[in-house]
Design an enzyme around this catalytic site. Sequence first.
Site, mmCIF file in Angstrom:
data_model
loop_
_atom_site.group_PDB
_atom_site.id
_atom_site.type_symbol
_atom_site.label_atom_id
_atom_site.label_comp_id
_atom_site.label_asym_id
_atom_site.label_seq_id
_atom_site.Cartn_x
_atom_site.Cartn_y
_atom_site.Cartn_z
ATOM 1 N N SER A 158 0.846 -1.196 0.000
ATOM 2 C CA SER A 158 0.000 0.000 0.000
ATOM 3 C C SER A 158 0.873 1.233 0.000
ATOM 4 O O SER A 158 1.997 1.215 0.532
ATOM 5 C CB SER A 158 -0.904 0.017 1.238
ATOM 6 O OG SER A 158 -1.592 1.259 1.356
ATOM 7 N N TYR A 171 -1.864 -0.028 10.308
ATOM 8 C CA TYR A 171 -1.901 -0.519 8.931
ATOM 9 C C TYR A 171 -0.648 -0.087 8.176
ATOM 10 O O TYR A 171 -0.002 -0.890 7.488
ATOM 11 C CB TYR A 171 -3.155 0.015 8.253
ATOM 12 C CG TYR A 171 -3.304 -0.307 6.789
ATOM 13 C CD1 TYR A 171 -3.707 -1.570 6.371
ATOM 14 C CD2 TYR A 171 -3.089 0.672 5.817
ATOM 15 C CE1 TYR A 171 -3.874 -1.859 5.016
ATOM 16 C CE2 TYR A 171 -3.260 0.393 4.466
ATOM 17 C CZ TYR A 171 -3.649 -0.870 4.070
ATOM 18 O OH TYR A 171 -3.820 -1.151 2.738
ATOM 19 N N LYS A 175 2.161 -2.483 6.469
ATOM 20 C CA LYS A 175 2.486 -2.448 5.047
ATOM 21 C C LYS A 175 3.939 -2.059 4.817
ATOM 22 O O LYS A 175 4.586 -2.548 3.878
ATOM 23 C CB LYS A 175 1.551 -1.497 4.308
ATOM 24 C CG LYS A 175 0.106 -1.985 4.217
ATOM 25 C CD LYS A 175 -0.029 -3.277 3.435
ATOM 26 C CE LYS A 175 -1.478 -3.595 3.123
ATOM 27 N NZ LYS A 175 -1.643 -4.859 2.355
#
Length: 276
Positions: A158, A171, A175
């Site tokens: 991402s 998150y 990532k």
Amino acid sequence: MSANEITWGDGAMKDFLGLEGKVAMVVGGGLGMGESTSVTLAEAGCDVAVVDIDRARAEGVAARVRETGRRAVAVVADAMDAGTAAGSVAEVVRALGRIDVMATIVGQAEWSTVLDVTEETWDLDHRRNLRYFFFYAQAAARAMVKAGNGGAIAAVASVSGLQSAPNHAAYGAAKAGLVNLVRTMGVELAPHGIRVNAVAPGTISTPRINEGPHRAAFEEKIRNSLIPFRRLGTTQEIANGLLFLLSDLAGYVTGQTLAVDGGFTAQFLLGAPREA
């Protein structure tokens, strides 16, 4: 141009890709980017194992793969349970004979400020965005090493792992860890002829985004010109990036992360957003 619009002609394009007759395993292959990737790999000549937590989704995409003339198998597994990795890989090998390429597309983010992240949120985001990838990639790589024919693995990272990710602390960290893990695995597995890479999507129009509570925020990004292309990306565009990384076109590429983000990470926003 989508994969469905590509004219394969006399097969020359497939020769460049080098995927004809190979076996692909797509983890999270039953929905959104995973569904697009499963079908795209089939159109490029792969037999496909569709791994998904939802049996109906997996079987539905497997049926679409068979419509292209390729073999398909649906594998039901909860990828977040690391204990399913070895069993899922073994099931694919039993059904299709081997694994040549694997794409991993499981992932989701919780939205929370740094001050509000809980231990549960932190662990959840790491399990479903980083931890699962390692164990599935490890299991697939072991099968590839045993077969002795090399292979390719491509993950979905991402843009939140490439730069700061406000409200995505857990998150983004997961990532970013995935991006580093891709580098490490790419280097370690290179002597075995196994390449490991990733795509880093920007804001992509997926079923979860289209139906979720943050759709308005993504549309605001477009209005404020934070995405130079001024639109959301498509699941097919992510599938195309994965197709490139898994194909012979990327035969000398490993340990890399390709941003597929409409130019989002290429810019430095100096001052106020420009007017539309």
